[in-house]
Design a protein around this motif. Structure first.
Motif, PDB file in Angstrom:
ATOM      1  N   GLN A 102      42.919  55.746 -83.538  1.00  0.00           N
ATOM      2  CA  GLN A 102      42.069  54.547 -83.606  1.00  0.00           C
ATOM      3  C   GLN A 102      42.864  53.374 -83.617  1.00  0.00           C
ATOM      4  N   ALA A 111      42.779  50.814 -80.797  1.00  0.00           N
ATOM      5  CA  ALA A 111      41.858  49.385 -81.253  1.00  0.00           C
ATOM      6  C   ALA A 111      42.835  48.120 -80.705  1.00  0.00           C
ATOM      7  N   ASP A 151      39.549  58.964 -81.170  1.00  0.00           N
ATOM      8  CA  ASP A 151      39.124  57.579 -81.472  1.00  0.00           C
ATOM      9  C   ASP A 151      37.625  57.418 -80.741  1.00  0.00           C
ATOM     10  N   SER A 207      34.806  53.967 -79.583  1.00  0.00           N
ATOM     11  CA  SER A 207      34.364  52.504 -79.821  1.00  0.00           C
ATOM     12  C   SER A 207      33.145  52.426 -80.296  1.00  0.00           C
ATOM     13  N   ALA A 253      37.562  55.568 -75.993  1.00  0.00           N
ATOM     14  CA  ALA A 253      38.155  54.563 -74.996  1.00  0.00           C
ATOM     15  C   ALA A 253      38.683  55.231 -73.975  1.00  0.00           C
TER      16      ALA A 253
END
Lengths: 394, 180, 86
Positions: free
Chosen positions: A120, A124, A317, A319, A325
């Motif tokens: 993440q 990010a 990860d 979003s 992502a």
């Protein structure tokens, strides 16, 4: 010479072999060993570099801006919350086109507080204008870090070398360590073309007024897109010299596969083992590994996944309010193409949860089912989620 | 060597399970094998149950999951037997190497035992049992040689500390009893 | 005009080309009898608009009328008057 080293040690050795001139970093788990080793190298005279001690990651990367601007080969390392604290300066580094190399040991973000692995943190900051390379094993940590300096310096862009915290950073395994002379040949002394030099004063990082800002952003976009070629070129040159070449993506038994798993980072190795098992049973399953997440290899992925019936994207990860992502970027890559495989997204391994062979099989099975029926029952799934705990089951 | 060998270490924070996993990987590597030492860190607290893993193979190792079906288990602390199922998932014909004054019976595995705590206290002056248990492991499994372990210790520790750890390894190697 | 890859200004001293005098709505006027030549106004002027001396000389091509000089003058030798007045 082969040595048993951890991912952190591999990153530190690579930075030393690259003869970095300036290191500025702040310790954070699970990256700390990198800067500890480099501090030792500097202290015992093995590495002729300036180690700038700072009070935060924000300052660490700020110091790196200065050293890169005077043309010194510059290295930093961080992870998780540290990367977040750097985020303001990340955009400055790419906008100023400074070729800084960073090792990021991937770790989850607070809250809840977690020191363990997921991706993440670097995901990010995917929009910060840095090249992002993800590593499968410690050999790739070393190889990609060495290559990162050449990619950065030849495309005037900062490069982040990302590798899974603990799973690579703290795991020891055999790594081929190249000779210094060989690395020197691969990485010649570097000269930044817009040197900050008191003898010939220039202004760097000036304001970009509305009449100019958009042009500078466009040039950044073009530079990052164009760095694809540089990543390939440097990967091939590395291959010629060291016998291990790298690319934007790696295809593993995927050429004739009906079902392809897509991931980035250390999960690739475990998936390869599973693929071999499936192949042993005659199942046409393959893996595509994303090494360069930025620039995003959209065309390369469409070319290598287009023939499949279903693609399962496994990623550490997501979003919130959207999907993973990698999955959303992949979906975007297939926009306007005539045919697209069915795409499935599996969120897994968050906050250090082990992605077991069982979970990989679960994702593969779902993708096989989709390939067979031509239908995706659920686009985004969370592997290993304990459903009673989140109210999905009584 | 046929196929990959997977070893799971059970210890308590501070007993050196992570180091043991790495030293074993280094010894196997020194013998020309591929190896991987994968620690599992909890919130690092002294005394808390911890896990570490070693994989050994004649081919490069790609898998990076934790180990759920080990060939061998090494238990660094006798009290762990009461709180953790150390035999969990162990392969048929697997072997559990225990730090214990007496043997423990397992329905699904063979076992070996040595009083590593006493050895560590005598040789090192502290109850850090990781190196002694590596000696026991070498004796019980023959997977790595005593010499390889000693060489690895010499590379890792210096002077008296190396000597003490080597003494602990040797003593444990001598005293380990394998129950078949 | 091809831009450099980021906002890098390669030629130093080019702020001279930027004549900011047209921005002015208030204009500093120096009372040459009161000015003691201390140079504080020269030090604080954000543009290259003041030449040191007794009295100081203001270059109206660059003076943008910010009034810092009048504010900082210890002997009140500079007054701001409306542009167009004497």
């Amino acid at each position: 010479m082969k040595q048993l080293v951890t991912g952190d040690e591999a990153a530190a050795i690579a930075a030393k072999l690259a003869r970095v001139k300036v290191i500025s970093a702040y310790p954070i788990t699970p990256q700390t060993i990198i800067v500890e080793r480099l501090a030792e190298f500097v202290a015992n005279g093995e590495l002729d570099a300036e180690y700038i001690k700072v009070e935060s990651e924000h300052s660490a990367l700020s110091a790196c801006l200065g050293s890169a601007a005077v043309g010194a080969r510059t290295f930093t390392a961080t992870s998780s919350q540290g990367l977040m604290l750097m985020s303001e300066i990340l955009f400055v580094a790419s906008g100023m086109r400074l070729p800084i190399v960073m090792a990021n040991a991937n770790r989850s973000l607070s809250a809840p507080l977690s020191i363990w692995c997921d991706q993440q943190d670097s995901v990010a900051v995917r929009d910060c204008g840095w090249i992002q390379l993800y590593c499968e094993n410690n050999q790739e940590v070393l190889d990609s870090t060495i290559q990162a300096f050449r990619i950065a310096e030849e495309s005037l862009l900062p490069v982040m070398v990302c590798f899974d915290g603990y799973i690579l950073s703290h795991t020891a395994e055999p790594v081929e360590i190249p000779e210094q002379a060989e690395v020197d040949k691969f990485l010649p002394t570097y000269k930044y073309p817009y040197l900050l030099d008191p003898e010939k004063p220039i202004t760097m990082g000036a304001v970009g007024v509305p009449e100019y800002y958009e042009e500078f952003r466009y040039m950044l976009q073009e530079a990052v897109l164009k760095s694809k070629e540089k990543i390939i070129e440097v990967g091939q040159a590395f291959g010629r010299q060291f016998g291990r070449k790298s690319d934007l993506i790696e295809c593993y038994r995927s050429d004739d596969a009906d079902v392809i798993l897509l991931t980035m980072g250390s999960l690739s190795g475990s998936i390869k083992e599973m693929i071999d098992e499936y192949r042993g049973h005659g199942e046409r399953v393959g893996l595509v590994k994303v090494r360069a997440f930025r620039p995003f290899p959209a065309k390369e992925l469409v070319d290598s996944l287009g023939h499949a019936k279903a693609v399962a994207v496994l990623e550490k990860d997501f979003s919130p309010g959207s999907t993973g992502a990698l999955f959303s970027d992949l979906s975007g890559a297939f926009v306007n193409s005539r045919e697209s495989p069915l795409l499935l997204n599996f969120i897994c391994g968050l906050g250090g949860r082990d992605v077991s062979s069982l979970q990989i099989r679960e994702a593969t099975k779902a993708a096989m089912e989709a390939a067979k029926t031509g239908e995706v029952k659920k686009t985004v799934r969370w592997l290993g989620l304990r459903e009673t705990m989140v109210g999905l089951k009584p | 060597m046929n196929g990959m060998i997977e070893i799971r270490f059970h210890g308590r924070g501070g007993q050196g399970a992570v180091t043991a996993a790495r030293l074993l990987a280094e010894a196997a590597f020194a013998e020309g094998k591929y190896s991987q030492a994968l620690p599992f860190f909890g919130a690092e607290r002294r005394g808390a149950p911890v896990l570490a893993f070693t994989r050994i193979d004649s081919r490069p190792i790609r898998i990076r999951t934790q180990i759920y079906e080990p060939d061998y288990v090494v238990v660094l602390d006798p009290s762990l037997l009461e709180v953790v199922n150390v035999a969990s998932g162990i392969k048929r014909d697997g072997l559990i190497v225990l730090n214990s004054k007496k043997n423990a019976q397992f329905s699904n595995a063979k076992s070996a035992f040595v009083d590593a705590t006493s050895i560590a206290k005598e040789m090192l002056g502290v109850p850090i049992t990781n190196t002694a248990m590596l000696g026991a492991f070498a004796k019980a499994t023959k997977l790595v040689s005593l010499d390889s372990l000693i060489n690895v210790i010499k590379g890792r520790f210096f002077g008296k500390l190396a000597d003490k750890n080597i003494a602990a390894i040797k003593a444990a190697y001598e005293q380990t009893k394998v129950i078949t | 005009m091809k831009l450099p890859p980021s906002t890098i200004i390669l030629k130093p001293g080019n702020s001279e080309q930027n004549e900011t005098g047209s921005w002015r709505s208030l204009k500093p006027v120096v009372d040459s009898k009161k000015c003691n030549g201390c140079g504080l106004c020269w030090l604080y002027c954000p543009e290259p608009a003041i030449t040191k001396g007794k009295p100081v000389v203001i270059d109206y091509r660059y003076c943008k009328g910010c009034g810092i000089c009048a504010n900082d003058c210890p002997v009140k030798a500079i007054v701001m008057v409306e542009e167009g007045q004497k």
